[in-house]
Write an enzyme that holds these catalytic residues in place. Structure first.
Site, mmCIF file in Angstrom:
data_model
loop_
_atom_site.group_PDB
_atom_site.id
_atom_site.type_symbol
_atom_site.label_atom_id
_atom_site.label_comp_id
_atom_site.label_asym_id
_atom_site.label_seq_id
_atom_site.Cartn_x
_atom_site.Cartn_y
_atom_site.Cartn_z
ATOM 1 N N PRO A 1 -67.052 2.390 -95.513
ATOM 2 C CA PRO A 1 -67.436 3.178 -96.690
ATOM 3 C C PRO A 1 -68.897 3.630 -96.618
ATOM 4 C CG PRO A 1 -66.489 1.056 -97.348
ATOM 5 C CD PRO A 1 -66.668 1.022 -95.871
ATOM 6 N N ARG B 1 -55.511 18.185 -83.987
ATOM 7 C CA ARG B 1 -55.100 19.575 -84.185
ATOM 8 C C ARG B 1 -56.174 20.547 -83.682
ATOM 9 N NH1 ARG B 1 -56.834 22.316 -88.203
ATOM 10 N NH2 ARG B 1 -54.955 23.558 -88.548
ATOM 11 N N ASP C 1 -57.323 29.761 -86.833
ATOM 12 C CA ASP C 1 -58.519 30.589 -86.601
ATOM 13 C C ASP C 1 -58.949 31.299 -87.882
ATOM 14 O OD1 ASP C 1 -58.375 29.698 -84.115
ATOM 15 O OD2 ASP C 1 -57.330 31.444 -83.311
HETATM 16 O O1 LIG Z 1 -62.843 -0.079 -94.182
HETATM 17 C C1 LIG Z 1 -62.907 0.662 -95.151
HETATM 18 N N1 LIG Z 1 -62.734 0.182 -96.391
HETATM 19 C C2 LIG Z 1 -62.520 -1.241 -96.591
HETATM 20 C C3 LIG Z 1 -63.637 -1.800 -97.372
HETATM 21 C C4 LIG Z 1 -63.502 -1.922 -98.733
HETATM 22 C C5 LIG Z 1 -64.539 -2.494 -99.477
HETATM 23 C C6 LIG Z 1 -65.691 -2.891 -98.840
HETATM 24 C C7 LIG Z 1 -66.785 -3.551 -99.579
HETATM 25 N N2 LIG Z 1 -67.181 -2.779 -100.718
HETATM 26 C C8 LIG Z 1 -67.761 -1.515 -100.326
HETATM 27 C C9 LIG Z 1 -67.941 -0.682 -101.517
HETATM 28 N N3 LIG Z 1 -68.599 0.478 -101.472
HETATM 29 C C10 LIG Z 1 -68.517 0.976 -102.712
HETATM 30 C C11 LIG Z 1 -67.787 0.106 -103.477
HETATM 31 N N4 LIG Z 1 -67.445 -0.916 -102.697
HETATM 32 C C12 LIG Z 1 -65.839 -2.724 -97.469
HETATM 33 C C13 LIG Z 1 -64.795 -2.190 -96.729
HETATM 34 C C14 LIG Z 1 -63.182 2.071 -94.979
HETATM 35 C C15 LIG Z 1 -63.318 2.561 -93.710
HETATM 36 S S1 LIG Z 1 -63.632 4.186 -93.668
HETATM 37 C C16 LIG Z 1 -63.608 4.335 -95.364
HETATM 38 N N5 LIG Z 1 -63.807 5.502 -96.035
HETATM 39 C C17 LIG Z 1 -63.765 5.443 -97.361
HETATM 40 N N6 LIG Z 1 -63.518 4.301 -98.037
HETATM 41 C C18 LIG Z 1 -63.307 3.107 -97.385
HETATM 42 O O2 LIG Z 1 -63.086 2.087 -98.045
HETATM 43 C C19 LIG Z 1 -63.350 3.108 -95.964
#
Ligand SMILES: O=C(NCc1ccc(CNCc2ncc[nH]2)cc1)c1csc2nc[nH]c(=O)c12
Length: 245
Positions: free
Chosen positions: A88, A153, A168
């Site tokens: 995230p 893609r 395109d």
């Molecule tokens: O591994 C992923 N998520 C699992 C995860 C969930 C929660 C936490 C700990 N809290 C973090 C937090 N930030 C804001 C609020 N809480 C860490 C990791 C993930 C990979 S790419 C992606 N892209 C968008 N969203 C995603 O969750 C992901």
């Protein structure tokens, strides 16, 4: 292009790779894809991949040793790959990032679970960190599939002839025009006459205008990313004056 996914849920991936354009790209050798189970790199009897966080607090953290050994193995199998941590906290994924990633030899996706991975992994084993949006998932696996989908893609030959032409015409800053197919009258709603006219100049004009108008209505933010041409401004002005009358 070689995709390697490091995950504790490898069984999530074959269904994704066995359908549609992704499947065809694999069959045509445009991409190859494999999943590595991080648990296979644990050394304890319980095959532990996570542990409690130093400093206390809720949640668990992915242990560095199994991840490091899994990444080393993945890199040995796909040497000229970029190692991408799905998190995230990563840079936001979009079509420009997809285009950038579509140019590399291979991608190794590190899919975290729990609250994330040990910082020593981020510091010494990761080339890029990517998020797919500002919402919280249960893990990185679906995020890695989204990137593999968007990148595949863009690889030459992945889209058939007609689709690649469609791609395109896709310029980042406008939404696509409405699409219609048979029947002409569906439950009383008719296809616009211009699309049946065979007049390609008029059809292209209609498609550009409707793309611009629906972008203006649904995603005006996209229009701010590039200046509108005088012609495009005119289209919007005419449309606005039409609705004023
Ligand atoms: O591994 C992923 N998520 C699992 C995860 C969930 C929660 C936490 C700990 N809290 C973090 C937090 N930030 C804001 C609020 N809480 C860490 C990791 C993930 C990979 S790419 C992606 N892209 C968008 N969203 C995603 O969750 C992901």
């Amino acid at each position: 292009m070689e995709f390697t996914v490091l995950t504790i849920f490898p069984e999530m991936f074959p269904p994704f790779w066995e359908n549609g354009i992704i499947r065809r790209a694999i069959e045509q050798g445009i991409i190859s894809a494999s999943a590595i189970n991080i648990r296979d790199f644990t050394t304890d009897r319980h095959r532990t991949t996570d542990d409690r966080p130093y400093g206390g607090g809720c949640g668990m953290v992915m242990k560095p040793e199994p991840l490091a050994d899994a990444i080393r193995t993945a890199r040995a199998n796909a040497p000229s790959s970029k190692t991408v941590l799905m998190t995230p906290q990563g840079r936001p994924f979009n079509q420009r990032v997809a285009e950038e990633l579509s140019l590399v030899e291979g991608l190794i996706f590190v899919c975290g679970r729990y609250e994330g991975v040990d910082e020593r992994i981020c510091r010494h084993f990761i080339d890029d960190e990517i998020s797919i949006g500002d919402y919280v998932l249960t893990g990185g696996e679906l995020a890695s599939m989204i990137i593999m989908d968007a990148v595949t893609r863009l690889r030459p030959g992945a889209l058939g002839g007609e689709e690649s032409a469609a791609r395109d015409s896709f310029s980042e800053n406008v939404l696509e025009h409405a699409h219609y197919t048979r029947p002409r009258n569906f439950e009383g709603d008719e296809v616009p006459d211009v699309l049946l006219s065979g007049n390609h100049r008029e059809i292209e004009k209609w498609r550009l205008e409707t793309s611009l108008i629906r972008t203006f209505l649904k995603r005006p933010d996209l229009l701010r990313e590039r200046p509108l041409s005088p012609h495009e401004i005119n289209i919007l002005k005419n449309w606005c004056s039409d609705i004023e009358t």
